[in-house]
Design an enzyme around this catalytic site. Structure first.
Site, PDB file in Angstrom:
ATOM      1  N   HIS A  24      46.243 -32.373 -22.624  1.00 12.82           N
ATOM      2  CA  HIS A  24      46.174 -32.978 -23.969  1.00 12.82           C
ATOM      3  C   HIS A  24      47.296 -32.400 -24.818  1.00 12.82           C
ATOM      4  O   HIS A  24      47.126 -31.367 -25.467  1.00 12.82           O
ATOM      5  CB  HIS A  24      44.797 -32.709 -24.569  1.00 12.82           C
ATOM      6  CG  HIS A  24      44.543 -33.382 -25.879  1.00 12.82           C
ATOM      7  ND1 HIS A  24      43.273 -33.663 -26.344  1.00 12.82           N
ATOM      8  CD2 HIS A  24      45.380 -33.841 -26.854  1.00 12.82           C
ATOM      9  CE1 HIS A  24      43.343 -34.243 -27.528  1.00 12.82           C
ATOM     10  NE2 HIS A  24      44.616 -34.346 -27.870  1.00 12.82           N
ATOM     11  N   HIS A  26      50.526 -33.982 -27.267  1.00 12.40           N
ATOM     12  CA  HIS A  26      51.313 -35.094 -27.807  1.00 12.40           C
ATOM     13  C   HIS A  26      52.762 -34.629 -27.880  1.00 12.40           C
ATOM     14  O   HIS A  26      53.048 -33.641 -28.569  1.00 12.40           O
ATOM     15  CB  HIS A  26      50.825 -35.465 -29.208  1.00 12.40           C
ATOM     16  CG  HIS A  26      49.376 -35.867 -29.246  1.00 12.40           C
ATOM     17  ND1 HIS A  26      48.972 -37.193 -29.202  1.00 12.40           N
ATOM     18  CD2 HIS A  26      48.242 -35.128 -29.293  1.00 12.40           C
ATOM     19  CE1 HIS A  26      47.646 -37.235 -29.243  1.00 12.40           C
ATOM     20  NE2 HIS A  26      47.175 -35.999 -29.296  1.00 12.40           N
ATOM     21  N   HIS A 204      40.840 -40.364 -27.420  1.00 12.96           N
ATOM     22  CA  HIS A 204      40.355 -39.373 -28.383  1.00 12.96           C
ATOM     23  C   HIS A 204      39.027 -39.891 -28.934  1.00 12.96           C
ATOM     24  O   HIS A 204      38.952 -41.039 -29.398  1.00 12.96           O
ATOM     25  CB  HIS A 204      41.327 -39.224 -29.556  1.00 12.96           C
ATOM     26  CG  HIS A 204      42.566 -38.438 -29.261  1.00 12.96           C
ATOM     27  ND1 HIS A 204      43.400 -38.727 -28.221  1.00 12.96           N
ATOM     28  CD2 HIS A 204      43.109 -37.358 -29.901  1.00 12.96           C
ATOM     29  CE1 HIS A 204      44.409 -37.861 -28.229  1.00 12.96           C
ATOM     30  NE2 HIS A 204      44.262 -37.020 -29.238  1.00 12.96           N
ATOM     31  N   GLU A 207      36.332 -36.136 -32.241  1.00 18.92           N
ATOM     32  CA  GLU A 207      37.133 -35.067 -32.863  1.00 18.92           C
ATOM     33  C   GLU A 207      36.642 -34.963 -34.312  1.00 18.92           C
ATOM     34  O   GLU A 207      35.961 -34.016 -34.679  1.00 18.92           O
ATOM     35  CB  GLU A 207      38.629 -35.403 -32.800  1.00 18.92           C
ATOM     36  CG  GLU A 207      39.537 -34.372 -33.485  1.00 18.92           C
ATOM     37  CD  GLU A 207      40.999 -34.805 -33.551  1.00 18.92           C
ATOM     38  OE1 GLU A 207      41.302 -36.004 -33.399  1.00 18.92           O
ATOM     39  OE2 GLU A 207      41.858 -33.919 -33.791  1.00 18.92           O
ATOM     40  N   ASP A 285      47.286 -29.843 -27.906  1.00 18.16           N
ATOM     41  CA  ASP A 285      47.337 -30.965 -28.847  1.00 18.16           C
ATOM     42  C   ASP A 285      48.731 -31.126 -29.471  1.00 18.16           C
ATOM     43  O   ASP A 285      49.544 -31.875 -28.946  1.00 18.16           O
ATOM     44  CB  ASP A 285      46.249 -30.814 -29.926  1.00 18.16           C
ATOM     45  CG  ASP A 285      45.758 -32.130 -30.487  1.00 18.16           C
ATOM     46  OD1 ASP A 285      46.158 -33.192 -29.993  1.00 18.16           O
ATOM     47  OD2 ASP A 285      44.935 -32.103 -31.438  1.00 18.16           O
ATOM     48  N   ASP A 286      48.983 -30.448 -30.580  1.00 20.47           N
ATOM     49  CA  ASP A 286      50.271 -30.568 -31.291  1.00 20.47           C
ATOM     50  C   ASP A 286      50.778 -29.161 -31.636  1.00 20.47           C
ATOM     51  O   ASP A 286      50.701 -28.724 -32.788  1.00 20.47           O
ATOM     52  CB  ASP A 286      50.075 -31.383 -32.573  1.00 20.47           C
ATOM     53  CG  ASP A 286      49.505 -32.756 -32.290  1.00 20.47           C
ATOM     54  OD1 ASP A 286      50.267 -33.630 -31.846  1.00 20.47           O
ATOM     55  OD2 ASP A 286      48.274 -32.937 -32.460  1.00 20.47           O
TER      56      ASP A 286
HETATM   57  N1  ADE Z   1      47.856 -37.633 -32.757  1.00 14.63           N
HETATM   58  C1  ADE Z   1      48.409 -36.438 -32.574  1.00 14.63           C
HETATM   59  N2  ADE Z   1      47.470 -35.478 -32.623  1.00 14.63           N
HETATM   60  C2  ADE Z   1      46.289 -36.092 -32.813  1.00 14.63           C
HETATM   61  C3  ADE Z   1      44.942 -35.650 -32.935  1.00 14.63           C
HETATM   62  N3  ADE Z   1      44.606 -34.355 -32.868  1.00 14.63           N
HETATM   63  N4  ADE Z   1      43.982 -36.572 -33.140  1.00 14.63           N
HETATM   64  C4  ADE Z   1      44.294 -37.856 -33.221  1.00 14.63           C
HETATM   65  N5  ADE Z   1      45.541 -38.325 -33.113  1.00 14.63           N
HETATM   66  C5  ADE Z   1      46.527 -37.452 -32.899  1.00 14.63           C
HETATM   67 ZN    ZN Z   2      45.309 -35.202 -29.590  1.00 12.21          ZN
END
Ligand code: ADE
Ligand code: ZN
Length: 344
Positions: A24, A26, A204, A207, A285-286
């Site tokens: 996971h 991005h 997703h 969350e 994630d990011d």
């Molecule tokens: N796009 C990038 N990170 C995300 C996240 N945590 N939840 C939903 N969309 C995303």
């Molecule tokens: Zn994500």
């Protein structure tokens, strides 16, 4: 007696050495401010920040939407094939430094095509870096195309039809962006279409959105993994189903705290998910926005919950089990993990 700090540094060394699988991530969320500034200069674009420090200081989020606003703004510096290559290569170098041996990477085509950047440019740049990563770093990888759920499902379908020209470059589809008020069911048709083309399916869900969105992702979209999924614990029947069907959750602890899904890491429900026998995995994630890559995520949960080697090894094995790889590659990933676990 081993002092606490010694024990802590031993665990840190174990986490570092543990071969890891990321499911996971991005790619647009791996854009560090340093590279953002370099690409803005290269492409003659202005940024709303005076400095790298100011950009980092702005990464103080209230919720998912406040993050997404900066994430899409940051992605605007990605224009040329070389930009996408450099972004993906920078992430792979981090993977190599943290002993990530396999990674499945999300990309958001609509964040780029919506600004006039061709899908061909996006995919050529990323896949050129991934091929170099396999060759030079021994990291296997795959791409998953995500639809932006705040945009109409019809646009997702158009995006998928265009992307079929490049189908050899990605293995599956996902669903991301603003979750609340954008339930999975709206994307039933495009997921059915992707499934008919042999695509792997993820979304997703759970969350920020409720447990009902996880059910919808499973029943309406027929996904094989749930991204995040932490709100499943609000529905015991759902937890039992996820456990019995061995549906993996790609949990992103630092993200969850930074986006205030949980107030603090100590309040994260990761221990509950693990105790329930779910196939839980740890992911970043990011990472450029949330203060850490996969190793920092493992470290944060180890510290918060005093996880031992067996539990950390289980998290890594879960990711190997959940990866979209051949049985040969899965065996190899598990062997690499077990080799390190057995040697320590
Ligand atoms: N796009 C990038 N990170 C995300 C996240 N945590 N939840 C939903 N969309 C995303
Ligand atoms: Zn994500």
């Amino acid at each position: 007696m081993i002092s606490e700090s010694r024990a802590g540094s031993d665990m840190q060394a174990f986490i570092h050495a543990l071969p890891k699988v990321e499911l996971h991530l991005h790619i647009e969320g791996a854009l560090e401010p340093e590279l953002m500034f370099r690409l803005a200069r290269r492409n003659g674009l202005d940024l709303p920040y005076e400095s790298i420090e100011q950009a980092r200081a702005a990464y103080d989020f209230q919720d998912l939407q406040s993050f997404l606003d900066l994430y899409y703004q940051g992605a605007r510096v990605l224009v040329q094939e070389q930009d996408f290559h450099d972004l993906a290569w920078a992430y792979l170098e981090r993977c190599a430094a943290q002993n990530v041996i396999h990674t499945e990477i999300f990309f958001d085509p609509q964040a780029h095509t919506g600004r006039g950047v061709d899908l061909d440019v996006v995919l050529s740049g990323i896949t050129r870096a991934l091929a170099e990563g396999e060759r030079r770093l021994g990291i296997s990888s795959a791409l998953i195309l995500c639809f932006l759920r705040h945009l109409p499902p019809q646009e997702a379908m158009e995006t998928f039809e265009q992307a079929l020209d490049f189908r050899k470059y990605f293995i599956g589809v996902g669903l991301d962006s603003a979750e609340q008020g954008n339930p999975p069911a709206g994307f039933r048709d495009v997921f059915a279409r992707a499934r008919s083309e042999g695509m792997r399916l993820v979304a997703h869900a759970g969350e920020e959105g409720p447990a009902a969105y996880i059910w919808s992702a499973l029943r309406d979209l027929r996904v094989e993994r749930i991204d995040h999924g932490v709100r499943c614990t609000e529905d015991p029947e759902l937890v039992a189903h996820l456990r019995d069907a061995r549906i993996p959750l790609t949990v992103c602890p630092l993200s969850n705290v930074r986006l205030k899904v949980f107030d603090a890491m100590s309040g994260h429900n990761l221990p509950r998910l693990m105790e329930a026998g779910l196939v839980v995995t740890i992911n970043s994630d990011d990472p450029a926005y949330f203060g850490g890559y996969i190793e920092e995520n493992y470290h944060a949960v180890q510290q918060a919950f005093d996880l031992g080697r067996d539990e950390l090894a289980q998290l890594a094995r879960n990711a190997a089990e959940a990866a979209f790889v051949s049985s040969n590659r899965r065996r190899y990933l598990l062997e690499r993990i077990n080799e390190v676990v057995d040697s320590r």
